[in-house]
Design a protein around this motif. Structure first.
Motif, PDB file in Angstrom:
ATOM      1  N   GLY A  62     -23.300  28.850  -8.702  1.00 51.67           N
ATOM      2  CA  GLY A  62     -22.317  29.902  -8.440  1.00 51.67           C
ATOM      3  C   GLY A  62     -21.614  30.382  -9.700  1.00 51.67           C
ATOM      4  N   TYR A  63     -21.855  29.717 -10.825  1.00 53.68           N
ATOM      5  CA  TYR A  63     -21.310  30.194 -12.101  1.00 53.68           C
ATOM      6  C   TYR A  63     -22.156  31.350 -12.637  1.00 53.68           C
ATOM      7  CZ  TYR A  63     -17.752  26.631 -12.289  1.00 53.68           C
ATOM      8  OH  TYR A  63     -16.638  25.882 -12.013  1.00 53.68           O
ATOM      9  N   ASP A  64     -23.009  31.872 -11.791  1.00 47.40           N
ATOM     10  CA  ASP A  64     -23.801  33.060 -12.089  1.00 47.40           C
ATOM     11  C   ASP A  64     -23.471  34.063 -10.986  1.00 47.40           C
ATOM     12  OD1 ASP A  64     -24.961  31.088 -10.382  1.00 47.40           O
ATOM     13  OD2 ASP A  64     -26.959  31.967 -10.585  1.00 47.40           O
ATOM     14  N   GLY A 102     -16.968  35.133 -18.633  1.00 52.96           N
ATOM     15  CA  GLY A 102     -17.794  35.172 -19.847  1.00 52.96           C
ATOM     16  C   GLY A 102     -19.187  35.716 -19.617  1.00 52.96           C
ATOM     17  N   HIS A 103     -19.668  35.630 -18.388  1.00 49.87           N
ATOM     18  CA  HIS A 103     -21.043  36.035 -18.110  1.00 49.87           C
ATOM     19  C   HIS A 103     -21.176  36.322 -16.618  1.00 49.87           C
ATOM     20  CE1 HIS A 103     -20.600  31.588 -18.162  1.00 49.87           C
ATOM     21  NE2 HIS A 103     -21.141  31.678 -16.971  1.00 49.87           N
ATOM     22  N   THR A 104     -22.244  37.022 -16.274  1.00 47.58           N
ATOM     23  CA  THR A 104     -22.552  37.230 -14.854  1.00 47.58           C
ATOM     24  C   THR A 104     -23.935  36.648 -14.592  1.00 47.58           C
ATOM     25  OG1 THR A 104     -23.716  39.308 -15.210  1.00 47.58           O
ATOM     26  CG2 THR A 104     -21.323  39.449 -14.896  1.00 47.58           C
ATOM     27  N   CYS A 159     -29.915  32.356 -17.079  1.00 52.04           N
ATOM     28  CA  CYS A 159     -29.522  33.274 -15.991  1.00 52.04           C
ATOM     29  C   CYS A 159     -28.162  33.924 -16.235  1.00 52.04           C
ATOM     30  CB  CYS A 159     -29.516  32.525 -14.669  1.00 52.04           C
ATOM     31  SG  CYS A 159     -28.330  31.146 -14.631  1.00 52.04           S
ATOM     32  N   GLN A 160     -27.502  33.646 -17.394  1.00 52.04           N
ATOM     33  CA  GLN A 160     -26.113  34.065 -17.594  1.00 52.04           C
ATOM     34  C   GLN A 160     -25.899  34.905 -18.861  1.00 52.04           C
ATOM     35  OE1 GLN A 160     -25.363  29.964 -17.161  1.00 52.04           O
ATOM     36  NE2 GLN A 160     -24.047  30.172 -15.373  1.00 52.04           N
ATOM     37  N   PRO A 161     -26.275  36.202 -18.800  1.00 49.31           N
ATOM     38  CA  PRO A 161     -26.052  37.078 -19.954  1.00 49.31           C
ATOM     39  C   PRO A 161     -24.556  37.226 -20.248  1.00 49.31           C
ATOM     40  CG  PRO A 161     -26.730  38.357 -18.023  1.00 49.31           C
ATOM     41  CD  PRO A 161     -26.862  36.915 -17.646  1.00 49.31           C
ATOM     42  N   VAL A 207     -10.098  29.375 -15.288  1.00 48.03           N
ATOM     43  CA  VAL A 207     -10.926  30.308 -16.041  1.00 48.03           C
ATOM     44  C   VAL A 207     -12.051  29.562 -16.753  1.00 48.03           C
ATOM     45  CG1 VAL A 207     -10.959  32.038 -17.853  1.00 48.03           C
ATOM     46  CG2 VAL A 207      -8.997  31.900 -16.315  1.00 48.03           C
ATOM     47  N   ASP A 208     -13.265  29.901 -16.351  1.00 49.62           N
ATOM     48  CA  ASP A 208     -14.454  29.264 -16.902  1.00 49.62           C
ATOM     49  C   ASP A 208     -14.645  29.648 -18.366  1.00 49.62           C
ATOM     50  OD1 ASP A 208     -17.042  27.832 -16.178  1.00 49.62           O
ATOM     51  OD2 ASP A 208     -17.865  29.696 -16.977  1.00 49.62           O
ATOM     52  N   MET A 209     -14.938  28.664 -19.207  1.00 51.09           N
ATOM     53  CA  MET A 209     -15.266  28.887 -20.620  1.00 51.09           C
ATOM     54  C   MET A 209     -14.344  29.940 -21.251  1.00 51.09           C
ATOM     55  SD  MET A 209     -19.438  28.734 -20.294  1.00 51.09           S
ATOM     56  CE  MET A 209     -19.783  29.035 -22.020  1.00 51.09           C
ATOM     57  N   ALA A 210     -13.041  29.693 -21.082  1.00 59.46           N
ATOM     58  CA  ALA A 210     -12.039  30.699 -21.446  1.00 59.46           C
ATOM     59  C   ALA A 210     -12.120  31.128 -22.915  1.00 59.46           C
ATOM     60  CB  ALA A 210     -10.645  30.156 -21.139  1.00 59.46           C
ATOM     61  N   SER A 246      -7.011  27.097 -18.083  1.00 60.54           N
ATOM     62  CA  SER A 246      -8.203  27.336 -18.897  1.00 60.54           C
ATOM     63  C   SER A 246      -9.117  26.127 -18.948  1.00 60.54           C
ATOM     64  CB  SER A 246      -7.809  27.693 -20.328  1.00 60.54           C
ATOM     65  OG  SER A 246      -6.823  26.799 -20.798  1.00 60.54           O
ATOM     66  N   GLU A 247     -10.393  26.414 -18.939  1.00 59.85           N
ATOM     67  CA  GLU A 247     -11.376  25.416 -19.341  1.00 59.85           C
ATOM     68  C   GLU A 247     -11.592  25.671 -20.831  1.00 59.85           C
ATOM     69  OE1 GLU A 247     -15.902  23.913 -18.464  1.00 59.85           O
ATOM     70  OE2 GLU A 247     -15.494  26.001 -18.839  1.00 59.85           O
ATOM     71  N   TRP A 248     -10.857  24.967 -21.657  1.00 56.89           N
ATOM     72  CA  TRP A 248     -10.877  25.215 -23.095  1.00 56.89           C
ATOM     73  C   TRP A 248     -10.844  23.875 -23.830  1.00 56.89           C
ATOM     74  CZ3 TRP A 248      -7.882  30.003 -25.295  1.00 56.89           C
ATOM     75  CH2 TRP A 248      -8.103  30.117 -26.665  1.00 56.89           C
ATOM     76  N   SER A 385     -22.693  14.014  -9.133  1.00 58.67           N
ATOM     77  CA  SER A 385     -21.247  14.063  -8.856  1.00 58.67           C
ATOM     78  C   SER A 385     -20.906  15.153  -7.850  1.00 58.67           C
ATOM     79  CB  SER A 385     -20.461  14.344 -10.137  1.00 58.67           C
ATOM     80  OG  SER A 385     -20.700  13.338 -11.082  1.00 58.67           O
ATOM     81  N   ARG A 386     -21.933  15.785  -7.283  1.00 60.64           N
ATOM     82  CA  ARG A 386     -21.688  16.950  -6.413  1.00 60.64           C
ATOM     83  C   ARG A 386     -22.127  16.700  -4.973  1.00 60.64           C
ATOM     84  NH1 ARG A 386     -23.701  21.840 -10.554  1.00 60.64           N
ATOM     85  NH2 ARG A 386     -22.187  21.356 -12.193  1.00 60.64           N
ATOM     86  N   THR A 387     -22.303  15.455  -4.590  1.00 66.32           N
ATOM     87  CA  THR A 387     -22.829  15.144  -3.255  1.00 66.32           C
ATOM     88  C   THR A 387     -21.730  15.291  -2.199  1.00 66.32           C
ATOM     89  OG1 THR A 387     -22.423  12.807  -3.629  1.00 66.32           O
ATOM     90  CG2 THR A 387     -24.627  13.619  -4.166  1.00 66.32           C
TER      91      THR A 387
HETATM   92  C1  NOJ Z   1     -18.429  25.455 -17.124  1.00 71.37           C
HETATM   93  C2  NOJ Z   1     -18.600  25.075 -15.689  1.00 71.37           C
HETATM   94  O1  NOJ Z   1     -17.685  24.076 -15.358  1.00 71.37           O
HETATM   95  C3  NOJ Z   1     -20.046  24.637 -15.551  1.00 71.37           C
HETATM   96  O2  NOJ Z   1     -20.286  24.029 -14.307  1.00 71.37           O
HETATM   97  C4  NOJ Z   1     -20.925  25.842 -15.753  1.00 71.37           C
HETATM   98  O3  NOJ Z   1     -22.277  25.439 -15.714  1.00 71.37           O
HETATM   99  C5  NOJ Z   1     -20.647  26.498 -17.116  1.00 71.37           C
HETATM  100  N1  NOJ Z   1     -19.241  26.610 -17.406  1.00 71.37           N
HETATM  101  C6  NOJ Z   1     -21.227  27.889 -17.174  1.00 71.37           C
HETATM  102  O4  NOJ Z   1     -20.468  28.786 -16.422  1.00 71.37           O
END
Ligand code: NOJ
Length: 518
Positions: A62-64, A102-104, A159-161, A207-210, A246-248, A385-387
């Motif tokens: 879903g990060y895409d 950061g990407h779609t 998959c994430q330009p 915020v992913d990869m802020a 932030s994820e920083w 870790s995602r079960t």
């Molecule tokens: C960080 C997310 O936590 C991770 O699960 C993901 O694969 C990357 N960013 C790319 O969005």
């Protein structure tokens, strides 16, 4: 630091795929989260962070994102999410969505338009070089796949330009400055996404990869800080209560940029890993190898590598924003992989009493294990870790009424797989320990996110760690050997785990014990 309520907030992170399935299709859904709000509240958490729940081909869980404004049909509808916001607010819980700026996905209509040979509104929405034969130095790229004569930059997986917010120090003619109207348009499009969900009732974003948005930034991260300050001022004007996390993992920079909270991420060899997961740099890199984690009972570690990183960050950010400690995330091995339940109790006691805002990853409150399962949706080693959440002793451990085969991932098949229902009944369980600690944190102002913090004792080679929070003295000994230390001000026990006592200002800590005194 305008949001008073943040001082007592505790985050609960939900990976929606695996939390609770209400329609029997084997995958968790938004209504499943709504149904479990009372559970989350009872545990003591009041700030949900939901991993991306938007329309996506799910090549990276879903990060895409394919449509930023639509809940993925497998999770439900936008109306379900609207209802979740309402139900959560009714219980004093706030909800953060995961913003992936950061990407779609490569299937996002913006990218499809951007890949076209003829120039259009979206040509510069992503970063393209000027020739399919010329890539981008120092950045991953793909060429030869699209009609357009150029290579496009990736932000993470194939998959994430990468979306184009500009280059702080452009070197090539295809590298636009952040002030270029097309880069400004990218940022405005992302603000529009934020407004969309905030207007519907969402309370903010993780915020992913802020830090990834501006390319070729300087060491001070001038470009990226300016970008987030711009977002912050929009929020302050239009949604002043909105929270940004932030994820920083560089709190001084993230807080400067306008984030309320920065996650302190685990990475092999850093201060955070020294606490819970320090098996990677030693031995065979797996639990069972040489483990230097501070909270490992027989571990070879001490708390100093953590403090060397954390304390300067704390000093630079105190009074302005918060650092968040996570029990785990969807990106790290569950701490239970290497630590026992007893070790986790001590670890959580510290994580929940340090300054800043703790974050509980679903299932960590019952010590769910890391499972060896095949990769799913780009998870690779993270998949274990995602079960599915383990609710009760029932088919599929109460996660879903679907068939075993339909489950997103298998549930823990061990006879002694922990479940929430059993642990809620047992006063000595990890679940009840978490609940007691979080209740204490809420009740004691000296344990709030911004109450003063000072290290009183930490030494290389010693298992003892003593710190002060306001009028409280907190001491921990995760090791198998007893320790004692004279500490002024510690008279009366407020909370203790294991064999811990105070006599005339001397703290005595038996093996694996923890104490809060006043
Ligand atoms: C960080 C997310 O936590 C991770 O699960 C993901 O694969 C990357 N960013 C790319 O969005």
């Amino acid at each position: 630091m305008s949001k008073e309520w943040l001082k007592h907030a505790v985050i609960y992170q939900i990976y929606p795929q695996s939390f609770f399935d209400t329609n029997g299709d084997g995958i968790g859904d938004i209504n499943g989260i709504s149904e479990k709000l009372d559970y989350i509240r009872e545990l003591g958490c009041d700030l949900l962070w939901i991993n991306p729940c938007f329309d996506s081909p799910f090549h990276d869980a879903g990060y895409d994102v394919r449509d930023y404004k639509k809940v993925a049909p497998r999770y439900g509808t936008n109306d379900d999410l609207r209802r979740l916001f309402r139900e959560a607010h009714g219980r004093g819980i706030r909800v953060l969505l995961d913003l992936v700026p950061g990407h779609t996905s490569e299937e996002h209509p913006w990218f499809i338009a951007s890949s076209k040979a003829e120039h259009n509104e979206y040509s510069n929405r992503y970063i393209w070089t000027d020739s399919c034969f010329r890539g981008a130095e120092g950045m991953p790229f793909i060429g030869g796949e699209r009609e357009r004569n150029g290579c496009y930059i990736l932000n993470f997986f194939k998959c994430q330009p990468a979306l184009n917010y500009g280059f702080q120090n452009p070197k090539e003619n295809w590298q636009l400055p952040p002030t270029h109207p097309d880069c400004v348009a990218t940022l405005e499009a992302m603000k529009d996404v934020m407004r969309f969900w905030l207007s519907m009732g969402c309370d903010g974003f993780r915020v992913d990869m802020a830090a990834s948005l501006i390319k070729l930034d300087d060491e001070n991260r001038t470009g990226i800080k300016a970008l987030w300050k711009n977002v912050r001022s929009m929020l302050d004007r239009e949604f002043p209560d909105a929270v940004l996390i932030s994820e920083w993992s560089d709190p001084p920079k993230a807080i400067d940029a306008g984030f309320d909270i920065d996650f302190y991420l685990h990475s092999a060899g850093n201060g955070c890993s020294a606490l819970l997961r320090d098996y990677q740099c030693h031995g065979n890199g797996k639990p069972g190898g040489e483990d230097h984690s501070y909270f490992k009972k027989g571990g070879k570690g001490d708390v100093t590598p953590f403090l060397e990183e954390f304390c300067p960050w704390y000093e630079k950010t105190k009074g302005r924003g918060y650092i968040s400690f996570q029990t785990g995330t969807h990106d790290t091995e569950r701490a239970r992989w290497s630590l026992t339940e007893d070790e986790l109790k001590i670890a959580y006691a510290v994580l929940f009493t340090l300054p800043g805002i703790p974050s509980v990853y679903y299932g960590d409150e019952i010590g769910m294990r890391y499972l060896e399962v095949p990769t799913k949706e780009g998870g690779y080693n993270r998949t274990g870790s995602r079960t599915p959440m383990q609710w009760k002793k029932a088919p599929n451990l109460g996660f879903s009424e679907g068939t075993k085969e339909s489950l997103y991932l298998p549930v823990d098949s061990a006879d002694d797989a922990p479940t929430a229902e059993e642990q809620m009944r047992d006063p000595d369980s990890l679940w009840n320990t978490v609940k007691r600690l979080l209740a204490l944190r809420r009740a004691e102002d000296d344990l709030s996110a911004d109450a003063p913090f000072e290290v009183l004792f930490a030494r290389k080679g010693s298992p003892l760690f003593v710190y002060r929070r306001g009028s409280l003295t907190i001491a921990v000994n995760p090791s198998a050997e007893p320790v004692s230390e004279k500490v002024c001000g510690a008279e009366k026990i407020v909370y203790a785990m294991g064999n811990a006592s105070v006599k005339q200002g001397t703290i005595e800590l038996g093996p694996q014990s923890f104490l809060i005194a006043r």
